[in-house]
Design an enzyme around this catalytic site. Sequence first.
Site, PDB file in Angstrom:
ATOM      1  CG  ASP A 100       0.017   4.261  -0.637  1.00  0.00           C
ATOM      2  OD1 ASP A 100      -0.474   5.404  -0.708  1.00  0.00           O
ATOM      3  OD2 ASP A 100      -0.588   3.296  -0.122  1.00  0.00           O
ATOM      4  CD  GLU A 166      -5.665   5.532   1.613  1.00  0.00           C
ATOM      5  OE1 GLU A 166      -6.613   5.453   2.406  1.00  0.00           O
ATOM      6  OE2 GLU A 166      -5.549   4.765   0.634  1.00  0.00           O
ATOM      7  CD  GLU A 167      -4.788   1.859  -1.542  1.00  0.00           C
ATOM      8  OE1 GLU A 167      -5.615   1.213  -0.860  1.00  0.00           O
ATOM      9  OE2 GLU A 167      -5.096   2.522  -2.539  1.00  0.00           O
ATOM     10  CG  HIS A 402      -7.936  -0.724  -5.205  1.00  0.00           C
ATOM     11  ND1 HIS A 402      -7.928  -1.248  -3.934  1.00  0.00           N
ATOM     12  CD2 HIS A 402      -7.570   0.576  -5.058  1.00  0.00           C
ATOM     13  CE1 HIS A 402      -7.591  -0.316  -3.066  1.00  0.00           C
ATOM     14  NE2 HIS A 402      -7.377   0.807  -3.728  1.00  0.00           N
TER      15      HIS A 402
HETATM   16 ZN   LIG Z   1      -7.159   2.658  -2.857  1.00  0.00          ZN
HETATM   17 ZN   LIG Z   2      -6.797   5.730  -2.798  1.00  0.00          ZN
END
Ligand SMILES: [Zn+2]
Ligand SMILES: [Zn+2]
Length: 434
Positions: A100, A166-167, A402
């Site tokens: 993702d 995952e986020e 990020h």
């Molecule tokens: Zn991340």
């Molecule tokens: Zn990550």
Amino acid sequence: MAAILVFAAPPAAHAQQAAGERPEVAAAAQAVGDKVVAWRRDIHAHPELGNRETRTAALVADHLRALGLEPKTGIATTGVTAVLKGGRPGPRIALRADMDALPVTERTDVPFASKVTTTFRGQQTGVMHACGHDAHTSVLMGVAEALVAMKDELPGEVMFIFQPAEEGPPDGEEGGAEEMLAQGIFSDFKPEAVFGLHVFSTLGAGRIGVHAGPTMAASDRFNIVVKGRQTHGSRPWGGIDPVVAAADLIGTAQTVVSRRQDISKQPVVLSFGAINGGIRYNIIPDQVEMVGTIRTFDEDMRQGVFADLKNVAEKVAQAHGATAVAQVPDTKGNPVTVNDPALTARMLPSLQKVVGADNVVDPGLTMGAEDFSFYAREVPGLFFFVGATPRDQDPKTAPSNHSPEFFLDESALDIGVRALLQVSLDYLNDPPRS
Ligand SMILES: [Zn+2]
Ligand SMILES: [Zn+2]
């Protein structure tokens, strides 16, 4: 996720076989190298948010099918798994990648920069692989191809896990590692060990970071609503002021860590991230809402912080004549990511063979969290970091994971492929004896 420690002065590249590296690893990495870069750029240009990774999952499943595997698709929405059976008997292992991207508008000048936009929680935003999951997916596609090519000689069985979200899944949906497990991927195939990697800006290209034991924090959200009674700002005695109660609550909440947790054992962080209450300077509102995050490395400490914060919220509000509704935590968080100490010690030489012993560093504890933790709770796990920051930049100041400017030095792809291959082959050929 961002690591807290930083390593400067990245070493020179290892283009050819490193000392001790299996010759078949160097050859296989060479054979799939260009494809891995091409997949990574393609996935980077077409990022998808959690539980929406349909294009990426199709790319993965088509590749696995072309290799002669029989992928299972649609697990936890868009997850894909496949099992490779080697030609010789041996243990079972699992290798995991996440697929993702994030609601971040890319600000790099790479030719394959994302131009994708979407609506996220009602706001227009770009979509970007700002955490490097494009690298993880393409590396595991390359590793799958390399291991399939060695199939006849391969001892044991390897499960490839390509995981969504995952986020975190979108509001109101389930997703990620926990959901993959809930849908039974380890009931059908129970591995002896699970391995995964993450690219990080805080580590220079050419380096691998690994820490034994608890390595990435448990991450939990909380939500506290202090309820009072609205009144005019000139007449506070006419109501119950939730603003002052909230201020007191936030102050006292600082003692939950500083006075009640044995921080000589493991670090704990408790942070408030948003406070909302009121609309006008002379109106005392009915309520104030606060949200924040808790990071811990020990399950007892985690539960202790939950209980103490809830208690502080309720009792401080009560002291002001108000009430507090404290959801601590307010969603299912990520547990601590624990690198099994015996497995870590056993596989450390494999990582050292790939980049050289001097280039494998211990980054200490990372306050960021990972849902790889759910797999590593089921079976012994090893999660290591691969340096992403180009050699001419300082990892201390490089844009972090990020960030809209997060930049991956693509040498991390080659190192990722070689490290996962070396770890897999070393484990499969010489499993721990019980
Ligand atoms: Zn991340
Ligand atoms: Zn990550």
